[in-house]
Design an enzyme around this catalytic site. Structure first.
Site, PDB file in Angstrom:
ATOM      1  N   GLY A  14       0.564  -1.609  -0.429  1.00  0.00           N
ATOM      2  CA  GLY A  14      -0.164   0.301   0.012  1.00  0.00           C
ATOM      3  C   GLY A  14       0.904   1.206   0.240  1.00  0.00           C
ATOM      4  CE  LYS A  80       8.972  22.087  -3.400  1.00  0.00           C
ATOM      5  NZ  LYS A  80       9.538  20.609  -3.823  1.00  0.00           N
ATOM      6  CB  THR A 346      12.221  13.170  -7.757  1.00  0.00           C
ATOM      7  OG1 THR A 346      13.719  12.835  -7.020  1.00  0.00           O
ATOM      8  CG2 THR A 346      12.524  14.670  -8.583  1.00  0.00           C
TER       9      THR A 346
END
Length: 528
Positions: A14, A80, A346
């Site tokens: 999960g 952000k 990333t």
């Protein structure tokens, strides 16, 4: 649909990766035939420290039809606008890597080339003064651009900080409403077919057997299917990116959350600072070759703001990628596929990108090798591109105050990165080949911020009238600043937009109004 259509997709694991995949598949594989099953165990924890993202996450959320304000409420999210880097080029220095662009190109000439020309003939501000996102971040302000914005706010680009665990829970609800079946259980063993080595089923600790035709490995660093079962192999990049440990620590907020991530370089690594609505995410990424775990933990504890909300959590990793992200009938997503330290936020993008590529190359039960090979090629290129960009931060430093930084400054780098550095150092040239994640603005921000300053500029910049270029630059500079000054404070925007999280610290009450008719920001190019 035909006899070759895949009937059963099984996601093993999960967390963020598993539930992002489940949510996307429930949306894009809803053909009435393909069943999606996710197997996870509450006994197995997730890494879950990937709390900062990059702008493509907006596309993912919109593809699912998520309401952005609801998403922020459910995840304790904030906006952000980029990353502030502290002490990377040298001690006492800082620069900003913004989202969006630096200024606007003029007559086909890149803005940074015009900035380089002006810089050679006059004293002008840092290039970040021509970034809408950087200017707004510096003032602690935010506005969500409207599609038809006419002012400089149209150049503002953003992503999010959010609680990765809450994001996974949010997407779980979405996926289960879309028909995904969740099975609670711990995988005991993996069964493969004798004839072709394809995974046939996973067997749980209680004896249940979960069969599938396509398996998605979201089991984390161990790679339960892709590595332990199929022995795909791993390409180790530690020779270039020596950090192999991280310590994560949440702390209490001490003020309004900033609309940016901060990455501060330390003696043997660096520290992340990610502001959410309800806490501050902190972590120290470091190399065990140059500092031991106890000393690394002291560095982190000595440099956080606010009281710790939990014990420090230690994580070990090896930077690199699987030799194949798709092997036989198993596709690895997230940490199962590879890992590059979160310096440029990333980690979640790798998951998103893998999901998007798999959907676009989704196989049938025949598993045509051309689809698998193309997926692996694209994922390899993505990992290598991000590797080079992250490595740039370490290589392009003047720091010589510790053995770690001496190692980074003097190490050899891949030819693909060295070629980019050499081209930029000569005349500020950057070439995109169609596969790169980070655009010109990103490379310019880091190169200039860490003292890779071009010796000259492109000759094409000299073809433009000096007076007109100088005037255009001044107008852009003034417009970005004036626009930022009209924006609300970041925290104020979140509360007025109805995006405040119920588990965040209470803030002073603000006047209420109808967002459509009485917004004090109406007509200024941004929306709540």
């Amino acid at each position: 649909m035909n006899e070759h259509t895949i009937r059963d997709v099984v996601i093993v694991g999960g967390g963020t990766a598993g539930w992002m995949a489940a949510a996307a598949f429930s949306r894009f594989l809803a053909n009435g035939v393909t069943r999606i099953t996710l197997v996870e165990s509450d006994e197995i924890g997730t890494v879950g420290v990937g709390e900062a993202t990059i702008p493509p996450i907006i596309t993912f959320n919109r593809m699912l039809g998520l309401d952005e304000n609801e998403f922020l409420r459910e995840t304790g999210g904030t906006f952000k606008l980029g990353i502030e880097f502290v002490d990377w080029g040298g001690l006492g220095e800082r620069y900003f890597h913004p989202f969006g662009s630096h200024g606007r190109d003029l007559q086909g000439v890149h803005f940074h080339q015009l900035w380089l020309r002006e810089r050679a003939r006059a004293s002008i501000p840092d290039i970040s003064a021509w970034s809408m996102s950087a200017v707004a971040a510096g003032m602690g302000r935010f506005g969500r651009p409207t599609p038809d914005a006419k002012s400089a706010i149209r150049d503002l680009l953003y992503a999010f900080h959010f609680d990765a665990g809450r994001y996974a829970a949010y997407l779980r609800g979405y996926a289960e409403r879309g028909g995904v079946t969740r099975i609670e259980g711990k995988v005991e063993r993996v069964e493969t077919r004798a004839d072709d080595g394809h995974v046939e089923a996973v067997v749980l600790s209680d004896g249940r057997r979960v069969e599938g035709e396509l398996f998605i490995d979201c089991s984390g660093f161990r790679g339960l299917l892709i590595e332990e079962a199929l022995q795909t192999g791993y390409e180790d990049w530690t020779e270039w990116l020596p950090c192999d440990r991280a310590i994560a620590l949440p702390t209490a907020l001490t003020g309004e959350p900033d609309p940016f991530t901060r990455a501060t370089a330390h003696g043997s690594g660096w520290q992340w600072r990610i502001p959410l609505q309800h806490r501050m995410g902190n972590g120290h990424v470091y190399s065990s070759r140059f500092i031991d775990d106890d000393a690394a933990e002291r560095v982190l504890l000595d440099n956080v703001e606010g009281e710790p909300l939990a014990d420090p959590r230690h994580i070990r990793f090896t930077t690199g990628r699987r030799r194949e992200s798709w092997n036989r009938n198993v596709v690895a997503l997230g940490l199962s596929s590879g890992f590059i330290e979160p310096l440029e936020s990333t980690s979640i993008h790798f998951i998103q990108s893998g999901i998007a590529r798999l959907i676009s190359l989704f196989p049938d039960r025949r598993f045509d090798p051309i689809e698998r090979d193309e997926f692996n090629r694209q994922m390899r290129d993505l990992y290598e591109d991000v590797r080079d960009f992250v490595l740039l931060h370490y290589k392009a430093t003047r720091r010589d105050d510790t053995p770690f930084w001496n190692h980074c400054r003097t190490m050899a780098v891949p030819d693909s990165l060295q070629r980019k550095i050499d081209l930029f150092r000569a005349k500020g040239r950057l070439f995109r080949e169609g596969r790169e994640l980070f655009a010109t603005t990103s490379w310019v921000a880091v190169c200039l911020g860490q003292h890779i300053v071009p010796e000259s500029h492109e000759p094409a910049a000299d073809a433009l009238d000096e007076g007109k270029v100088a005037q255009a630059l001044m107008q852009m500079h003034d417009e970005y600043r004036a626009t930022a000054e009209r924006l609300p404070a970041h925290g104020e925007f979140i509360r007025r937009a109805g995006a405040a999280s119920p588990f965040a610290s209470p803030e002073p009450a603000l006047p209420t109004f109808s967002f459509e008719r009485e917004s004090p920001f109406a007509g200024q190019g941004f929306t709540l």
